[in-house]
Design an enzyme around this catalytic site. Structure first.
Site, PDB file in Angstrom:
ATOM      1  N   SER A 258       0.151   6.031  -1.972  1.00  0.00           N
ATOM      2  CA  SER A 258       0.360   4.654  -2.383  1.00  0.00           C
ATOM      3  C   SER A 258       0.821   3.801  -1.198  1.00  0.00           C
ATOM      4  O   SER A 258       0.165   3.787  -0.162  1.00  0.00           O
ATOM      5  CB  SER A 258       1.360   4.616  -3.554  1.00  0.00           C
ATOM      6  N   LYS A 262      -0.540   3.517   2.911  1.00  0.00           N
ATOM      7  CA  LYS A 262      -0.758   2.376   3.808  1.00  0.00           C
ATOM      8  C   LYS A 262      -0.007   2.614   5.111  1.00  0.00           C
ATOM      9  O   LYS A 262      -0.527   2.400   6.216  1.00  0.00           O
ATOM     10  CB  LYS A 262      -0.237   1.086   3.155  1.00  0.00           C
ATOM     11  N   TRP A 349      -6.642  -0.144  -9.725  1.00  0.00           N
ATOM     12  CA  TRP A 349      -5.770  -1.063  -8.970  1.00  0.00           C
ATOM     13  C   TRP A 349      -5.929  -0.838  -7.472  1.00  0.00           C
ATOM     14  O   TRP A 349      -5.904  -1.782  -6.677  1.00  0.00           O
ATOM     15  CB  TRP A 349      -4.324  -0.840  -9.411  1.00  0.00           C
ATOM     16  N   HIS A 400      -3.134   7.122 -10.701  1.00  0.00           N
ATOM     17  CA  HIS A 400      -2.378   6.903  -9.472  1.00  0.00           C
ATOM     18  C   HIS A 400      -1.264   7.936  -9.333  1.00  0.00           C
ATOM     19  O   HIS A 400      -0.219   7.845  -9.978  1.00  0.00           O
ATOM     20  CB  HIS A 400      -1.785   5.488  -9.510  1.00  0.00           C
TER      21      HIS A 400
END
Length: 422
Positions: A258, A262, A349, A400
């Site tokens: 998540s 990044k 998402w 997720h």
């Protein structure tokens, strides 16, 4: 997907309800991606030397200036201290270490690295390394791990410090310590709150103030946000790994799930000492192409998490076409080193297709550097990993999260690219 949206709605109902979320592929707008092999002045990059000496620094500077923000150099005299060591951890399978990395000269600010290394080894071992969400003590049900000082957004003006906020081993499903040890890999992690707590307080409660100039109270528009601060902290851990004879510092894979995914990609982009990067469900600002405007967008991420990126990034909210970069170029910055991008089919998402396409569009740079990138242009079927190039990819069943299936693929990919080196 329902679980992800429920979590976001509970945290940010007004912001999310005010902005339409696109999950319709037919509504993805037409877009033109910046070419990673064309300089800003229009010159084509045709050689390794031009990429290394000209184009790569140019793209890196664009990301620093417009997306993540510029971070300071490493402290000149960074200090380390082994706080604890147990050579008989995990049923005698591993050695556990806790190492303090002091981020200020007066030792008032430190982060603690939790490390597990396989005892069955003949030399230095490769390592998976990443941030954790809730504290070092939550990744494993090991009574001897020092409990992290949990730092969270204050409630009703209260203290950010939350003693015993998360139970020991609470996140163990995401951290397969025994699996990694059995496969010959070490595992290291840092609680992100040791570097910068994950909430917007004007950049006062993390490491940012340690580097403010006289009279400065917040980062300048092109200076580091929280993701860049976390990446900076991961690089300081790498400074330690280079001193530990049990760790092969040339074979460290930085990984994250998540928002930490990044961070892992950005860390590998700015610090070429990391041998491999793994991004799991990283979405917008990670592996997903911003110009697709699918699921989480630049406008949404800047609204929900205004502290993650540099201030300059906010000018691209609902203005993605004006961005001088896109996320395929972030993947390209890691070339020729291996990078693995993982998605979950129900995690719309994070835009699984946009994550995959970043690998596709980064491939030209890998090929310029004479290694294979992502060898397919059509998204693989669910639960059918693609690992034949230096860019690996899978989209798995589910939502997720990071689970044992994901880790099995990461290890297989690391075996391909790191196994012959230890």
């Amino acid at each position: 997907m329902k679980k992800t949206l429920l979590y976001l709605l509970l945290l940010f109902p007004i912001a999310l309800l005010a902005q339409e979320i696109n999950y319709d592929e037919t509504k993805v707008p037409s877009y033109t991606l910046p070419n990673p092999l064309i300089m800003e002045d229009g010159t084509k990059v045709t050689s390794k030397q031009e990429w290394i000496e000209k184009r790569r620094p140019e793209i890196l500077d664009l990301f620093e200036t417009h997306v993540y923000g510029k971070a300071p150099a490493s402290p000149k005299d960074i200090q380390f201290e082994v706080l604890s060591e147990n050579r008989y951890a995990i049923n005698n399978m591993a050695t556990r270490k806790e190492v303090a990395v002091y981020l200020s000269e007066d030792k008032t600010h430190k982060m603690t690295i939790l490390i597990y290394l396989p005892n069955k080894r003949t030399g230095a071992v490769p390592l998976f390394f990443g941030l954790n969400f809730k504290g070092n003590h939550t990744i494993c049900d090991d009574a001897e791990i020092t409990e992290s000082i949990t730092r969270m957004k204050p409630r009703d003006g209260g203290d950010e410090i939350r003693p015993h906020a998360f139970k020991r081993g609470a996140a163990s499903s995401r951290w397969p310590v025994e699996m990694l040890i059995a496969k010959g890999y070490g595992l290291a992690t840092v609680y992100r709150g040791d570097i910068d707590p994950d909430y917007d307080d004007g950049f006062q409660n993390g490491i940012h103030p340690l580097f403010y100039n006289e009279g400065q109270t917040k980062p300048r528009p092109d200076e580091w946000g929280t993701l860049a601060a976390w990446a900076w902290g991961l690089s300081r851990a790498m400074d330690y790994f280079e001193t530990d004879e049990d760790i092969d510092a040339g074979k460290v894979a930085v990984f994250g799930h998540s928002r930490h995914g990044k961070t892992a990609l950005w860390t590998a982009a700015v610090d070429t000492r990391f041998a491999m990067a793994v991004s799991n469900d990283s979405g917008c600002g990670g592996a997903a192409l911003s110009r697709r405007r699918y699921g989480e967008t630049v406008g949404k991420i800047n609204s929900l998490f205004p502290h993650w990126f540099c201030e300059n990034f906010k000018q691209y909210s609902n203005n993605e076409d004006a961005l001088p970069v896109d996320q395929h170029q972030l993947v390209a910055l890691i070339a020729p080193r291996p990078v693995y991008i993982a998605s979950a089919i129900d995690d719309r998402w994070a835009d699984p297709k946009g994550e995959f396409l970043s690998g596709v569009h980064a491939t030209a740079v890998y090929e310029l550097l004479e290694v294979a990138g992502l060898p397919v242009e059509e998204m693989p079927a669910v639960d059918q990993p693609e690992m034949r190039g230096n860019i690996g990819y899978h989209v798995r069943s589910g939502d997720h999260d990071i689970n044992s299936y994901d880790w099995e693929q990461f290890i297989k990919f690391a075996d391909i690219h790191l196994k012959d080196k230890y």
